[in-house]
Design a protein around this motif. Structure first.
Motif, short mmCIF file in Angstrom:
data_model
loop_
_atom_site.label_atom_id
_atom_site.label_comp_id
_atom_site.label_asym_id
_atom_site.label_seq_id
_atom_site.Cartn_x
_atom_site.Cartn_y
_atom_site.Cartn_z
N LYS A 174 2.50 -12.48 -16.26
CA LYS A 174 1.27 -13.25 -16.35
C LYS A 174 0.28 -12.90 -15.24
O LYS A 174 -0.75 -13.56 -15.08
CB LYS A 174 1.58 -14.75 -16.32
N LYS A 175 0.58 -11.85 -14.50
CA LYS A 175 -0.32 -11.43 -13.42
C LYS A 175 -1.58 -10.81 -13.99
O LYS A 175 -1.65 -10.42 -15.16
CB LYS A 175 0.38 -10.45 -12.50
N ASP A 176 -2.60 -10.68 -13.14
CA ASP A 176 -3.85 -10.07 -13.58
C ASP A 176 -3.67 -8.58 -13.87
O ASP A 176 -2.86 -7.92 -13.23
CB ASP A 176 -4.93 -10.24 -12.50
N PRO A 177 -4.44 -8.05 -14.81
CA PRO A 177 -4.35 -6.61 -15.10
C PRO A 177 -4.78 -5.77 -13.89
O PRO A 177 -5.62 -6.19 -13.09
CB PRO A 177 -5.33 -6.42 -16.26
N VAL A 178 -4.19 -4.59 -13.78
CA VAL A 178 -4.48 -3.67 -12.68
C VAL A 178 -4.79 -2.31 -13.28
O VAL A 178 -4.17 -1.90 -14.27
CB VAL A 178 -3.27 -3.55 -11.72
N GLU A 179 -5.74 -1.59 -12.68
CA GLU A 179 -6.10 -0.25 -13.16
C GLU A 179 -5.60 0.81 -12.18
O GLU A 179 -5.67 0.63 -10.96
CB GLU A 179 -7.61 -0.11 -13.34
N ILE A 186 5.08 0.88 -9.25
CA ILE A 186 4.62 -0.52 -9.26
C ILE A 186 5.83 -1.45 -9.22
O ILE A 186 6.87 -1.17 -9.81
CB ILE A 186 3.76 -0.83 -10.50
N PRO A 187 5.73 -2.58 -8.51
CA PRO A 187 6.80 -3.56 -8.49
C PRO A 187 6.82 -4.36 -9.79
O PRO A 187 5.77 -4.74 -10.31
CB PRO A 187 6.45 -4.45 -7.30
N VAL A 188 8.00 -4.56 -10.32
CA VAL A 188 8.15 -5.35 -11.55
C VAL A 188 8.78 -6.71 -11.23
O VAL A 188 8.39 -7.73 -11.78
CB VAL A 188 8.98 -4.58 -12.60
N GLY A 189 9.76 -6.70 -10.35
CA GLY A 189 10.33 -7.96 -9.90
C GLY A 189 11.35 -8.55 -10.85
O GLY A 189 11.33 -9.75 -11.13
N GLY A 190 12.22 -7.69 -11.39
CA GLY A 190 13.26 -8.21 -12.27
C GLY A 190 12.83 -8.20 -13.73
O GLY A 190 12.02 -7.38 -14.14
N TYR A 191 13.35 -9.12 -14.49
CA TYR A 191 13.09 -9.14 -15.93
C TYR A 191 11.65 -9.60 -16.19
O TYR A 191 11.28 -10.73 -15.89
CB TYR A 191 14.07 -10.05 -16.65
N GLU A 192 10.85 -8.69 -16.72
CA GLU A 192 9.45 -9.00 -17.03
C GLU A 192 9.00 -8.18 -18.24
O GLU A 192 9.59 -7.16 -18.59
CB GLU A 192 8.54 -8.66 -15.84
#
Length: 258
Positions: A174-179, A186-192
């Motif tokens: 649910k984080k903001d989009p990044v370009e 990039i960090p994902v932080g587990g199950y996403e």
């Protein structure tokens, strides 16, 4: 006593010496002198609309009469023009130019960001994505320097500056989009859930632990959605169907895709 004959007036004629009256020249013909025994047909590019004409009228610019003996002129069709009066035919607009309306005296050059590669056309086409044209009156558009990894985001681009390099947009959970415009872990932080869109160029999405065997390819314009249970992902633009894994010290290895 003697009998005298009267000369026919201009615009009229008598075909033989025994005529008792003169006849009017028919439309499309003329007689510019008195005493004429015949009428002359108007030459191509001119006309006479009425009987008893003493001369013919040149077709106005934007129109033409192709045949001798014409009674009127035809307007040039869209895609054509006649610059001068007295034209026997209309000319087609050359590639890079158009005429929209009937009766055009000149063609209009295609504006910057557009082109026309055929003659006799009525509209210009916008340069497609991945191309541009900075000049007017063009029959082609220029491709971006690398049409696979560089593109324009809109049609009708007018400058090489509109060509952009690799661009990826991604969103983790649910984080903001990044370009991104270059390789990045990039960090994902587990199950996403990770959503990725290749806005420009083709991109590789690779698993850092097995970068050469576990990867996804996103073609330009495509979208990829992943559900992963990883701490990180490696995102990298591809050049010429090759990606080059870069480690933390900047070392890399070119890997052609099969």
């Amino acid at each position: 006593g003697s009998v005298s004959c009267d000369a026919c007036q201009p615009g009229n004629f008598a075909a033989n010496s025994s005529s008792i009256e003169c006849d009017a020249c028919s439309p499309g013909s003329f007689a510019d002198k008195s005493g004429s025994s015949s009428c002359s047909a108007c030459s191509a590019g001119s006309f006479s609309a009425k009987a008893a004409s003493v001369n013919c009228t040149l077709c106005a610019a934007g129109s033409a009469a192709s045949a001798a003996g014409s009674t009127d002129c035809a307007l040039c069709s869209p895609g054509q023009f006649a610059h001068n009066a007295g034209s026997a035919a209309c000319d087609s607009c050359v590639p890079g130019s158009v005429s929209v309306d009937s009766g055009s005296q000149d063609c209009t050059k295609c504006g910057a960001g557009s082109f026309q590669d055929k003659s006799g056309q009525t509209k210009c086409a916008a340069c497609a994505k991945g191309s541009y044209q900075n000049d007017t009156g063009s029959s082609t558009c220029n491709e971006c320097r690398d049409s696979r990894t560089y593109t324009t985001y809109n049609t009708g681009s007018k400058s090489a500056d509109d060509c952009q390099g690799p661009l990826l947009k991604y969103k983790v959970g649910k984080k903001d989009p990044v370009e991104l415009t270059d390789v990045q872990t990039i960090p994902v932080g587990g199950y996403e859930t990770v959503e990725l869109v290749a806005l420009s160029g083709d991109w590789a999405v690779r698993m850092p632990d097995h970068p050469y065997t576990e990867y996804h390819i996103i073609k330009q314009g495509d979208k990829l959605e992943l559900s992963v249970s990883l701490d990180k992902l490696l995102l990298e633009p591809m050049i010429g169907d090759v990606f080059c894994y870069k480690d933390t010290e900047g070392h890399g290895q070119a890997t052609p895709l099969s």
